[in-house]
Design an enzyme around this catalytic site. Structure first.
Site, mmCIF file in Angstrom:
data_model
loop_
_atom_site.group_PDB
_atom_site.id
_atom_site.type_symbol
_atom_site.label_atom_id
_atom_site.label_comp_id
_atom_site.label_asym_id
_atom_site.label_seq_id
_atom_site.Cartn_x
_atom_site.Cartn_y
_atom_site.Cartn_z
ATOM 1 N N HIS A 99 0.839 -1.194 0.000
ATOM 2 C CA HIS A 99 0.000 0.000 0.000
ATOM 3 C C HIS A 99 0.871 1.239 0.000
ATOM 4 C CE1 HIS A 99 0.698 -1.228 4.179
ATOM 5 N NE2 HIS A 99 0.659 0.058 4.501
ATOM 6 N N HIS A 101 0.899 5.197 1.059
ATOM 7 C CA HIS A 101 0.251 6.264 1.819
ATOM 8 C C HIS A 101 0.380 7.558 1.032
ATOM 9 C CE1 HIS A 101 0.142 4.273 5.871
ATOM 10 N NE2 HIS A 101 1.150 3.577 5.371
#
Ligand code: 5GP
Length: 136
Positions: A99, A101
């Site tokens: 992922h 950010h």
């Protein structure tokens, strides 16, 4: 193997505030909102970290992260954006699903802290650069 939390979000088993979705990528608000507008961008296919994600998928995720960062400046009035991905626990990764950010920044003390100290003293930089270069 137990599904990680982002796989559950992708499969609709856990709700999220969606920002963007296509065949390969999902972006949604981070539950913690380190700063207002903190977004996570993930591949729908499960890969543990940025480092183990195939290039094409990684590029798709980064494309969306870039677009969201641009919007955060335009829409939310952020003065800057931190775009980062933690790889493995030692680097602060808590969810083992790649992922990115996207963290809008409003001022220096706005909830996000990244400290980079100068630890270069005593290191053989020419040798270090050579070693990394030769292994790429
Ligand atoms: P990491 O520490 O792995 O780089 O980041 C994981 C992020 O996932 C954290 O910022 C955390 O707030 C976020 N997170 C964890 N669980 C959930 C959840 O159930 N929903 C959402 N939207 N974010 C989550």
């Amino acid at each position: 193997m137990e599904k990680d939390i982002f796989c559950k979000i992708i499969d609709g088993e856990i709700p999220c505030y969606k920002i963007y979705e296509d065949q390969d990528v999902l972006a949604f608000l981070d539950i913690s909102q380190v700063t207002k507008g903190h977004v996570l961008v993930v591949p729908k296919e499960h890969y543990e970290t940025f480092l183990s994600t195939p290039q094409e998928t990684m590029h798709k995720v980064m494309d969306i992260a870039q677009r969201i960062g641009q919007v955060e400046i335009k829409l939310l009035g952020a003065k800057g954006v931190n775009i980062l991905t933690n790889c493995y626990e030692a680097a602060g990764q808590s969810v083992p699903h790649f992922h990115v950010h996207v963290i809008p920044r409003y001022e220096k003390r706005d909830g996000f802290i990244l400290e980079m100290k100068d630890n270069s003293k005593g290191l053989n930089l020419p040798q270090l650069a050579e070693d990394i270069k030769n292994t790429l």
